[in-house]
Design a protein around this motif. Structure first.
Motif, PDB file in Angstrom:
ATOM      1  N   GLU A  59     -53.604 -41.103  29.886  1.00 23.23           N
ATOM      2  CA  GLU A  59     -54.174 -41.918  30.844  1.00 23.23           C
ATOM      3  C   GLU A  59     -54.961 -43.120  29.978  1.00 23.23           C
ATOM      4  O   GLU A  59     -55.463 -43.949  30.485  1.00 23.23           O
ATOM      5  CB  GLU A  59     -55.468 -41.417  31.929  1.00 23.23           C
ATOM      6  CG  GLU A  59     -54.786 -40.442  32.572  1.00 23.23           C
ATOM      7  CD  GLU A  59     -55.860 -39.675  33.559  1.00 23.23           C
ATOM      8  OE1 GLU A  59     -57.021 -39.813  33.471  1.00 23.23           O
ATOM      9  OE2 GLU A  59     -55.322 -38.631  34.208  1.00 23.23           O
ATOM     10  N   PHE A 115     -59.649 -46.358  25.414  1.00 23.12           N
ATOM     11  CA  PHE A 115     -60.162 -46.872  26.467  1.00 23.12           C
ATOM     12  C   PHE A 115     -59.199 -46.177  27.764  1.00 23.12           C
ATOM     13  O   PHE A 115     -58.260 -45.877  27.983  1.00 23.12           O
ATOM     14  CB  PHE A 115     -59.480 -48.248  26.477  1.00 23.12           C
ATOM     15  CG  PHE A 115     -59.929 -49.288  27.701  1.00 23.12           C
ATOM     16  CD1 PHE A 115     -61.195 -49.331  28.210  1.00 23.12           C
ATOM     17  CD2 PHE A 115     -58.850 -49.698  28.487  1.00 23.12           C
ATOM     18  CE1 PHE A 115     -61.222 -50.260  29.266  1.00 23.12           C
ATOM     19  CE2 PHE A 115     -59.083 -50.647  29.545  1.00 23.12           C
ATOM     20  CZ  PHE A 115     -60.146 -50.704  29.857  1.00 23.12           C
ATOM     21  N   GLY A 160     -56.322 -45.724  32.544  1.00 26.08           N
ATOM     22  CA  GLY A 160     -55.864 -45.219  33.801  1.00 26.08           C
ATOM     23  C   GLY A 160     -56.683 -44.361  34.431  1.00 26.08           C
ATOM     24  O   GLY A 160     -56.448 -43.273  35.129  1.00 26.08           O
ATOM     25  N   GLY A 161     -57.977 -44.883  34.203  1.00 21.05           N
ATOM     26  CA  GLY A 161     -59.313 -44.093  34.841  1.00 21.05           C
ATOM     27  C   GLY A 161     -60.294 -45.115  35.084  1.00 21.05           C
ATOM     28  O   GLY A 161     -60.057 -45.737  36.009  1.00 21.05           O
ATOM     29  N   ASP A 162     -61.320 -44.757  34.580  1.00 19.11           N
ATOM     30  CA  ASP A 162     -62.608 -45.366  35.010  1.00 19.11           C
ATOM     31  C   ASP A 162     -62.960 -46.755  34.175  1.00 19.11           C
ATOM     32  O   ASP A 162     -63.961 -47.353  34.475  1.00 19.11           O
ATOM     33  CB  ASP A 162     -63.903 -44.595  35.131  1.00 19.11           C
ATOM     34  CG  ASP A 162     -64.320 -44.247  33.642  1.00 19.11           C
ATOM     35  OD1 ASP A 162     -63.687 -44.441  32.806  1.00 19.11           O
ATOM     36  OD2 ASP A 162     -65.358 -43.752  33.599  1.00 19.11           O
ATOM     37  N   ARG A 163     -62.111 -47.035  33.370  1.00 20.48           N
ATOM     38  CA  ARG A 163     -61.861 -48.245  32.433  1.00 20.48           C
ATOM     39  C   ARG A 163     -63.094 -48.196  31.397  1.00 20.48           C
ATOM     40  O   ARG A 163     -63.724 -49.182  31.131  1.00 20.48           O
ATOM     41  CB  ARG A 163     -62.156 -49.407  33.341  1.00 20.48           C
ATOM     42  CG  ARG A 163     -61.003 -49.684  34.261  1.00 20.48           C
ATOM     43  CD  ARG A 163     -59.689 -49.829  33.574  1.00 20.48           C
ATOM     44  NE  ARG A 163     -58.656 -49.704  34.350  1.00 20.48           N
ATOM     45  CZ  ARG A 163     -57.951 -50.687  35.165  1.00 20.48           C
ATOM     46  NH1 ARG A 163     -58.382 -51.744  35.210  1.00 20.48           N
ATOM     47  NH2 ARG A 163     -56.859 -50.458  35.667  1.00 20.48           N
ATOM     48  N   SER A 164     -63.703 -47.085  31.075  1.00 20.62           N
ATOM     49  CA  SER A 164     -64.746 -46.862  30.298  1.00 20.62           C
ATOM     50  C   SER A 164     -64.129 -46.671  28.831  1.00 20.62           C
ATOM     51  O   SER A 164     -63.057 -46.187  28.718  1.00 20.62           O
ATOM     52  CB  SER A 164     -65.336 -45.416  30.157  1.00 20.62           C
ATOM     53  OG  SER A 164     -66.302 -45.314  31.265  1.00 20.62           O
TER      54      SER A 164
END
Lengths: 996, 188, 104
Positions: free
Chosen positions: C15, C57, C60-64
């Motif tokens: 991700e 990065f 594929g998730g929370d863009r943290s």
């Protein structure tokens, strides 16, 4: 369960099954018909192809890789090196499958491989006579010279002569899936230890997956004549499987091979869904590649029996003794009606006893040990070895030699060989751990540094008794999941005889004694490898190809290492072993691809005007995942250039419309939005007024240009940034990096809105007139009220919210109109209707590209990862009044030399000449070589506006060479064209049109 | 009132549905979406507004919840996606801006995503398209997942009902991927 | 690999996208840095066989952006932090670095 009708005379269809015994876990009420090399045979439900062929008296199933020697099955499982066949026919045909694991179904078609014209008479068997020339290192030595012969002559000959089956050449008609499963405990292997590990975890309430490559769970229990408690082993296994089936927290995955161990508890597993069926249902996958996320794993992969090397030990009918036991006990089959057993340990005697019980005549048990146990029912010859065999297409006699050197021949159609068992450690070493030598077992066992959260139980851990397997399965589950073993019921009684294994690998004096039957590696080859200095285990492997066949040396590596150890005088522990890598068994490429094939290789992104463009007959082009209209041919146009030229000229003379939704759009909000943009763009944004748009250039930190676009200020604290189509994802990621990692204390929020808005460029002298017909009257878009680079929220068509930007990529008077994406289709149709009076022309990416080259705008070809703002002629944009990403390093001396590359235009002196993108520019006179290179062409197009080809190029000191005559060369296409260096702005260099 | 007619991501007037013996995948049109990102330093005030709107604390990471008007899921640190079933989806940003004032950045997302409801035996389908673990995740779970190489949001509503938000431009590919998996799951 | 996201728990590394050495967080102070500082920041990376702090990065998730401390030999991940938290710690350590803003 185990005895489905033992030879009841009535429905007797053993017709032709001359070697079918009684018993076994086959269903004699379900006879199956199949063909092998075109001949029809009968078998039973529960058979493998190998067991059914053996039942029918067929021992010869293949020809060997190099010498084309006749071969039959050595094993009864996935470690099989010899019985390799092609299954099915037509496009469905799959080569190189193991007959020993192919589950029999009615109508199965199997074909032998690597023989011509037939399996019984193979012309290439001549290779066997020339074996002296085909020894180890043969390829390296023979085909060294001349080099040019390799590809055209040697390789095709070798490929034809040596090898396995052939591909069909047709596309694989099956479908394959990929899937994801999660569990607390993954149990690999469903023998006694695996079943107990799964049961222990299941009863404690954990999520359990138990996978086994076989279609029948039970592992060796199905192959042995032994009892657990008062149940036959196979029946006990079946009862355990039934018990597991009652738990909703257990997933029982049969026909599923765990092929690889990956980091942090991720396992790859291939489930064969329809390989055992004649046909599959519509849309049913043939196989599924599972990605299993396991918190803990117990490896219960069992052990593989190892052969002993002696001369001509590869004839059909020579098998591993444990495999003979499998055929007799599980499938009710023997390879012949009489057998010799050759063993170095007690396990061979089990085979003799089981075969004898099943009515197979035991000619003798030949035991290498002087103190071999004796038997009443048959002869045991202690301290003796098998030294040779006879039988052209199948075994008919075995030579036995005693310690004094006295030999005699024993007549037998089958020979079981047992050299002990090797734990299946493969999955423990997929992440680098090397197996360790165990002196007591004379075998490699799993390294103590196992992958995290993996443990090993049963035979795979070296527990070779059934009792040990059951207990270690329970122990492993308890340890992994912290289950208190005192809470568990007592285990049933099982075979607990001590297991000892001697180290007997190779009979003295063996030469043409096969170690690796699949790659035709003999004891002699290993000796040659040693003699020629390839002694390290990795060298041995590559020089002789030992263990490099599709079976990955499961039955051969150990023997090869042992022979090398003896030759070098080292213990095997010091010789070491080569590494095992995924996949555990051969895996179809199709299942690795899954659904990502053909048009499903990647997802497709459609623009809001896609369906409209399709109706218009647009030709589409893939831009990343996007499908964009490339041009819109109209009646009578037969060449793309006609369409593109028309689109360009119509736009420049009246008005054109292009879908530019694919440009990345990033919503930037927050009280520090302008400060943030000042950081990411090299030019200034702090002073940009609300309602205005500015071109911006982003640099990488090293000063090289990264991307360009525009930023429109919709409010004090709200910008919309556009990126190029190709870099949308990358720029968003970069902006998040700057926001989170470099400027964590700025009040700024980012989110992509690329797909929310349908955005259309409306360009050309009549762009405003067209727009005025759709923009609601209260919004004044005259040049005074809405000048070049203006932006704002408007409504169109009677109240639909929209955004309007006055920006121009074509150089014409142009606007970009954005409406909510679901109205994009209707908006485009409306623009076409309203634009009829202006002869509005939709244009595609080609015309877009031509117009931007005519205008001298940089795009991806120019922002190619090596160019700076200076190179692009945008050096003055880099603000020195503020810090931005890349601003400091863009000042480096090396990037700012006098003779640096500058973006210029090129025009051919002869208007008929071509400008070639990728071509290099040289001075008008002088040599043409890299040392005299003056630059290169990045973009080229035919300009219908100018009537000749034009190009954009980076040329040394380019801006000082405007008007110079130079040469454009492309040695690759033998091009040499005289060109003039001109301004990159071919059309309207003063920018009057876009400001009109 | 404007006179433009919207179409779905599939180029149709009506929502698309795909059905197998065990599952249904149905496009749900006209769901208003907007992202809400707390402004720096006022995230407490922003959360207070969320609590007001949802009558519950702002959704935690990997969670969603619904009230009578809005439902919301966590998208990232201090960022949520709000959705509502408004008669006029165009209202959502204006209404949220009124509620949040200067405490949050609101961005229109209605047309960025296509909503699908997958109902029935969803576990057997989802395990073929993404890595969400339906056995341990329960109603209230929300996460970005990759379906057919495309980043989507998945919200679990019940063990037999999930909502998928797919990017509008790739909605066809995502729909294709899920419907293939439905066929595959039904055939097993 | 599995990355234990500080907010979302264990997530498949598929991700994420990988950037590299987390020293990229230490951007030189534009007011005081020398050309050598900039050169080192842009081009020099350690390549340890062992623990390595690196940037991932969650695309594929929370863009943290995350700072993941990973052993490059064993792939063992010993620590995962939000890069923003790490960056804020750095900013407060180094006086005068970055743009300061008092929240609220």
């Amino acid at each position: 369960m185990a005895d489905h009708g033992t030879n009841h005379g009535t429905h007797h269809r053993t017709h032709g099954q001359i070697n079918r015994l009684s018993g076994g876990q086959i269903d004699r009420n379900k006879p199956l018909s199949f063909t092998f090399d075109g001949k029809t045979f009968q078998g039973y439900h529960g058979d493998t192809l190998a067991s059914a062929l053996l039942a029918n008296g067929v021992r010869l199933m293949g020809r060997s890789f190099k010498y084309h020697r006749p071969r039959g099955p050595l094993t009864a499982g996935s470690e099989e090196p010899n019985a390799i066949v092609a299954l099915r026919s037509g496009a469905y045909q799959e080569p190189n499958t193991r007959a020993t694991t192919a589950e029999l179904f009615d109508g199965l078609e199997a074909t032998s491989q690597n023989r011509w014209p037939s399996l019984a008479f193979d012309a290439m068997a001549i290779n066997d006579r020339f074996s002296n020339f085909l020894t180890a290192g043969f390829y390296y030595k023979t085909f060294m010279w001349p080099a040019a012969f390799w590809e055209k002559i040697y390789e095709p000959i070798i490929r034809k002569a040596a090898g396995l089956g052939a591909l069909t050449g047709s596309a694989d008609p099956d479908v394959y899936d990929k899937g994801f499963r999660h569990c607390d405990l993954l149990v690999v292997g469903a023998g006694p230890s695996g079943l107990m590990a799964a049961r222990t975890a299941a009863e404690a309430g954990f999520e359990v997956i138990i996978a086994d490559e076989d279609f029948r769970f039970g592992g060796r229990l199905n192959s042995e004549h032994e009892f657990i408690g008062d149940q036959a082993g196979a029946d006990w296994a079946a009862s355990q499987v039934a018990h597991l089936g009652t738990f909703s927290n257990v997933r029982v995955m049969s026909r599923t091979t765990v092929i690889g161990t990956f980091d942090h508890g991720i396992y790859g597993a291939v489930e064969r869904v329809t390989d055992h069926l004649r046909t599959s249902a519509e849309g049913q996958p043939r196989q599924i590649l599972w990605r299993i996320y396991a918190k803990h794993t117990v490896l219960c992969a069992g052990a593989t029996e190892r052969p002993i090397a002696f001369n001509n030990n590869d004839r059909p009918g020579v098998m591993l003794a444990g495999a003979m036991r499998s055929y007799a006990n599980r499938w009710g089959v023997s390879a012949a009606r009489d057998a010799v057993i050759f063993t170095s340990n007690d396990d061979g005697h089990r085979t003799a006893a089981d075969l004898h019980r099943q009515g197979v005549a035991i000619a003798a048990v030949v035991d290498t040990r002087a103190d071999a146990p004796s038997a009443h029912e048959y002869a045991v010859i202690a301290g003796t070895t098998v030294t040779d065999t006879r039988g052209r297409l199948g075994l008919n006699a075995v030579q036995v030699t005693d310690a004094t050197g006295h030999s005699r021949w024993l007549k037998a159609g089958s020979l079981g060989v047992s050299g002990g068992w090797n734990p299946n450690v493969h999955l423990t070493s997929h992440q680098g751990a090397r197996p360790v030598w165990n002196d007591a077992l004379n075998a490699f066992v799993p390294s103590p540094s196992l992958p995290p959260h993996m443990s090993v139980a049963g035979a795979a851990a070296g527990m070779l008794s059934t009792h040990g397997a059951l207990h270690s399965g329970v122990d492993a589950a308890c340890k992994a999941l912290e289950i208190d073993p005192r809470t568990l019921p007592a285990l049933p009684k099982a075979d607990d005889r001590p297991v000892t294994q001697s180290a007997f690998w190779c009979v003295q004096g063996s030469e043409r004694a096969w170690l690796d039957q699949q790659n035709d590696v003999t004891v002699k080859d290993v000796k040659l490898s040693h003699q020629e200095g390839f002694r390290a285990v990795e060298h041995l492997k590559r020089y002789t190809t030992l263990g490099m066949a599709t079976d990955q040396g499961k039955t051969s590596n150990m023997g090869g290492l042992a022979v090398m150890a003896e030759l070098t005088g080292q213990p095997i522990a010091d010789v070491g072993t080569t590494m095992f890598r995924p996949p555990y068994t051969p895996t179809a490429i199709g299942v690795l691809a899954g659904r990502s094939r053909g048009k499903d290789f990647h997802p497709v992104r459609l623009t809001p005007s896609h369906y409209w463009a399709k109706e218009r007959g647009a030709v589409f082009v893939e831009v990343g995942n996007w499908l964009r209209a490339q041009w819109f041919p109209i009646e009578g146009e037969t060449h793309w250039r006609q369409s593109v030229d028309r689109e360009v000229l119509a736009t420049r003379s009246s008005v054109g419309v292009c879908d530019c939704t694919t440009l990345g759009k990033i919503d930037v909000q927050g009280t520090d939005a302008a400060v943030f943009l000042n950081k990411v763009y090299c030019n200034g944004f702090a002073k940009l007024a609300v309602g205005r748009t500015r071109y911006g250039l982003m640099l990488r930190e090293d000063g090289i240009a990264m991307d360009d676009g525009t930023a429109a200020r919709l409010a004090e604290d709200h910008f919309v940034v556009t990126t190029t189509t190709a870099n949308a994802g990358k720029v968003y990621q970069h902006m998040e990096f700057v926001r989170q990692c470099l400027c964590p204390d700025l009040d700024v929020q980012l989110i992509s809105t690329t797909e929310s808005w349908a955005q259309y460029a409306i360009a050309g002298p009549n762009a405003r007139a067209l727009l005025q017909k759709v923009v609601d009257a209260e919004f004044d878009i005259s040049n005074d009220a809405f000048p070049f680079m203006a932006c704002g929220a408007i409504t169109v068509c009677g109240g639909l919210r929209a955004r309007l930007f006055r920006i121009s990529f074509s150089g014409e008077l142009a606007f970009e109109l954005a409406v909510p994406a679901r109205y994009g289709d209707a908006m485009m149709r409306r623009l076409m209707d309203e634009g009829e009076e202006f002869n509005v022309t939709p244009y595609g990416t080609e015309a877009l590209g031509v117009m931007r080259i005519e205008k001298g705008h940089a795009a991806g070809n120019e922002l190619n990862g090596t160019t700076t703002a200076q190179n692009l002629g945008l050096g003055r944009m880099v603000s020195k009044a503020k810090d931005s990403i890349g601003s400091k390093l863009s000042e480096r001396v090396g990037l700012n030399t006098e003779d640096g590359l500058r973006l210029v235009g090129l025009r051919p002196l002869n208007p008929k000449d071509k400008i070639t993108a990728g071509g290099h520019v040289m001075s008008a006179e002088g040599p043409v070589n890299a040392a005299h290179d003056q630059g290169y062409v990045t973009s080229a197009a035919y300009s219908p506006t100018l009537g000749n080809m034009i190009g954009l190029a980076f040329i040394k000191s380019g801006s000082e060479r405007i008007g110079d005559r130079m040469r454009l060369v492309s040695p690759l296409t033998k091009t040499s064209v005289e060109v003039e260096v001109v301004s990159p702005h071919f059309v309207d260099p003063e920018g009057e049109r876009q400001r009109a | 009132m404007h006179d433009l007619t919207p179409i779905t991501a599939f180029g149709l007037a009506e929502p698309t549905v795909f059905v197998t013996q065990s599952c249904q995948l149905a496009e749900r049109p006209r769901i208003a979406l907007a992202s809400v990102a707390a402004r720096l330093g006022v995230d407490e005030a922003c959360r207070a507004v969320i609590t007001d709107l949802l009558r519950a604390d702002a959704p935690d990471p990997a969670a969603w919840l619904a009230s009578d008007i809005y439902s919301a899921f966590w998208m990232g640190p201090d960022q949520w996606m709000f959705s509502a079933d408004f008669p006029d989806v165009e209202d959502i940003v204006a209404r949220l801006k009124t509620s949040f004032g200067e405490t949050a950045s609101i961005t229109e997302q209605t047309d960025g995503w296509v909503s699908f409801d997958l109902t029935g035996e969803v576990e057997a389908v989802l395990e073929l398209v993404c890595s969400v673990d339906m056995r341990t995740r329960s109603a209230g779970y929300a996460s970005r997942v990759s379906i057919h190489h495309t980043g989507c949001f998945l919200l679990i509503e019940a063990s037999d009902r999930v909502r998928v938000y797919a990017p509008r431009a790739s909605a066809g590919s995502v729909f294709h991927g899920i419907s293939q998996a439905m066929t595959s799951a039904a055939a097993r | 690999m599995i990355i234990n996201h500080p907010l979302l728990g264990p997530r498949d590394s598929a991700e994420f996208t990988y950037l590299g050495d987390a020293s990229l967080l230490n951007r030189p102070d534009p007011d005081t840095a020398t050309p050598k500082d900039w050169h080192d920041y842009a081009y020099l990376r350690d390549n340890p066989a062992g623990l390595h702090r690196e940037l991932w990065f969650h695309e594929g998730g929370d863009r943290s952006w995350l700072v993941v401390t990973r052993n490059t030999v064993t792939h063992e991940i010993t620590k995962v932090e939000l890069a923003r938290d790490v960056a804020r710690g750095l900013a407060s350590d180094v006086a005068g670095m970055g743009t300061k803003r008092s929240g609220g």
